[in-house]
Design a protein around this motif. Sequence first.
Motif, short mmCIF file in Angstrom:
data_model
loop_
_atom_site.label_atom_id
_atom_site.label_comp_id
_atom_site.label_asym_id
_atom_site.label_seq_id
_atom_site.Cartn_x
_atom_site.Cartn_y
_atom_site.Cartn_z
N ALA A 29 0.84 -1.20 0.00
CA ALA A 29 0.00 0.00 0.00
C ALA A 29 0.87 1.25 0.00
O ALA A 29 1.82 1.34 0.76
CB ALA A 29 -0.91 0.00 1.23
N PRO A 30 0.57 2.22 -0.85
CA PRO A 30 1.34 3.46 -0.83
C PRO A 30 1.07 4.22 0.46
O PRO A 30 -0.01 4.12 1.04
CB PRO A 30 0.82 4.22 -2.05
N GLU A 31 2.04 4.99 0.89
CA GLU A 31 1.88 5.75 2.12
C GLU A 31 0.84 6.84 1.91
O GLU A 31 0.88 7.58 0.94
CB GLU A 31 3.22 6.39 2.51
N LYS A 32 -0.12 6.91 2.82
CA LYS A 32 -1.19 7.91 2.72
C LYS A 32 -0.76 9.15 3.48
O LYS A 32 -0.30 9.07 4.60
CB LYS A 32 -2.49 7.37 3.29
N SER A 33 -0.92 10.30 2.86
CA SER A 33 -0.59 11.54 3.54
C SER A 33 -1.81 12.04 4.29
O SER A 33 -2.94 11.84 3.88
CB SER A 33 -0.10 12.59 2.54
N LYS A 34 -1.54 12.70 5.40
CA LYS A 34 -2.62 13.25 6.20
C LYS A 34 -3.09 14.56 5.56
O LYS A 34 -2.29 15.31 5.02
CB LYS A 34 -2.14 13.53 7.62
N PRO A 35 -4.38 14.83 5.64
CA PRO A 35 -4.86 16.10 5.09
C PRO A 35 -4.30 17.28 5.89
O PRO A 35 -4.08 17.17 7.08
CB PRO A 35 -6.38 16.01 5.23
N ALA A 36 -4.06 18.37 5.22
CA ALA A 36 -3.50 19.55 5.88
C ALA A 36 -4.51 20.13 6.86
O ALA A 36 -5.70 20.21 6.57
CB ALA A 36 -3.12 20.59 4.84
N VAL A 37 -4.02 20.54 8.02
CA VAL A 37 -4.87 21.19 9.02
C VAL A 37 -5.06 22.63 8.59
O VAL A 37 -4.10 23.32 8.26
CB VAL A 37 -4.19 21.14 10.41
N THR A 38 -6.30 23.10 8.57
CA THR A 38 -6.57 24.48 8.16
C THR A 38 -7.21 25.29 9.27
O THR A 38 -7.34 26.50 9.13
CB THR A 38 -7.50 24.51 6.93
N GLN A 39 -7.61 24.64 10.38
CA GLN A 39 -8.24 25.33 11.49
C GLN A 39 -7.76 24.72 12.80
O GLN A 39 -7.49 23.53 12.87
CB GLN A 39 -9.77 25.21 11.45
N ALA A 40 -7.66 25.56 13.83
CA ALA A 40 -7.31 25.09 15.16
C ALA A 40 -8.14 25.88 16.17
O ALA A 40 -8.62 26.98 15.87
CB ALA A 40 -5.82 25.27 15.42
N ALA A 41 -8.28 25.35 17.37
CA ALA A 41 -9.15 25.97 18.37
C ALA A 41 -8.66 27.33 18.83
O ALA A 41 -9.46 28.23 19.07
CB ALA A 41 -9.29 25.04 19.57
N ASP A 42 -7.35 27.50 18.99
CA ASP A 42 -6.82 28.75 19.52
C ASP A 42 -5.50 29.11 18.83
O ASP A 42 -5.01 28.37 17.99
CB ASP A 42 -6.64 28.66 21.03
N ILE A 43 -4.93 30.24 19.22
CA ILE A 43 -3.71 30.72 18.58
C ILE A 43 -2.55 29.75 18.80
O ILE A 43 -1.81 29.44 17.86
CB ILE A 43 -3.35 32.13 19.06
N ALA A 44 -2.37 29.28 20.02
CA ALA A 44 -1.25 28.38 20.30
C ALA A 44 -1.32 27.12 19.45
O ALA A 44 -0.32 26.69 18.86
CB ALA A 44 -1.22 28.03 21.79
N SER A 45 -2.50 26.53 19.36
CA SER A 45 -2.68 25.32 18.55
C SER A 45 -2.48 25.62 17.07
O SER A 45 -1.90 24.81 16.34
CB SER A 45 -4.08 24.74 18.76
N ALA A 46 -2.94 26.76 16.63
CA ALA A 46 -2.78 27.14 15.23
C ALA A 46 -1.32 27.34 14.87
O ALA A 46 -0.87 26.92 13.80
CB ALA A 46 -3.58 28.42 14.94
N LYS A 47 -0.54 27.94 15.78
CA LYS A 47 0.89 28.14 15.53
C LYS A 47 1.61 26.81 15.39
O LYS A 47 2.48 26.64 14.53
CB LYS A 47 1.52 28.98 16.63
N VAL A 48 1.28 25.86 16.25
CA VAL A 48 1.90 24.54 16.18
C VAL A 48 1.54 23.85 14.87
O VAL A 48 2.40 23.31 14.17
CB VAL A 48 1.49 23.66 17.38
N ALA A 49 0.27 23.89 14.49
CA ALA A 49 -0.18 23.24 13.25
C ALA A 49 0.40 23.91 12.02
O ALA A 49 0.68 23.24 11.02
CB ALA A 49 -1.71 23.25 13.19
N ALA A 50 0.65 25.21 12.08
CA ALA A 50 1.16 25.94 10.92
C ALA A 50 2.62 25.61 10.63
O ALA A 50 3.10 25.87 9.53
CB ALA A 50 1.01 27.44 11.16
N ARG A 51 3.32 25.00 11.56
CA ARG A 51 4.72 24.62 11.33
C ARG A 51 4.86 23.64 10.17
O ARG A 51 5.93 23.50 9.60
CB ARG A 51 5.31 23.99 12.58
N SER A 52 3.77 22.96 9.82
CA SER A 52 3.81 21.98 8.73
C SER A 52 3.89 22.65 7.35
O SER A 52 4.10 21.97 6.36
CB SER A 52 2.59 21.07 8.79
N GLY A 53 3.72 23.96 7.30
CA GLY A 53 3.88 24.66 6.03
C GLY A 53 2.66 25.38 5.52
O GLY A 53 2.74 26.17 4.60
#
Length: 81
Positions: A29-53
Amino acid sequence: MRWTGGGLAPLMSVTLVEGTSAASPQQSAPEKSKPAVTQAADIASAKVAARSGKRVEALSERTETSTTWADKDGSLTTELS
C-alpha cells in the motif's frame, strides 16, 4: 480463538485472490498523507499546526468581520472584511 490447554492461541486464515500477493500491507500500500490542518481551536494550537507549512486559522479569534491566521513562520495575520 481456540482454547489450547491453559492459554489462548490466535487462529489466522489467509485467502489469496487471483492477481494478488501475500505481501505485507506496508509493502503493497502506498503511504497515505494526512490532510493539511486548516483550522485550530486557539492561537497556540494554530501556531503549532502551521509549522507543517500551511497557514492555519485560529477559530477563537474569528469574528463577524475578521479572521486570524497563524503563518508557518510563527507570525499572525488578521484579515478584515
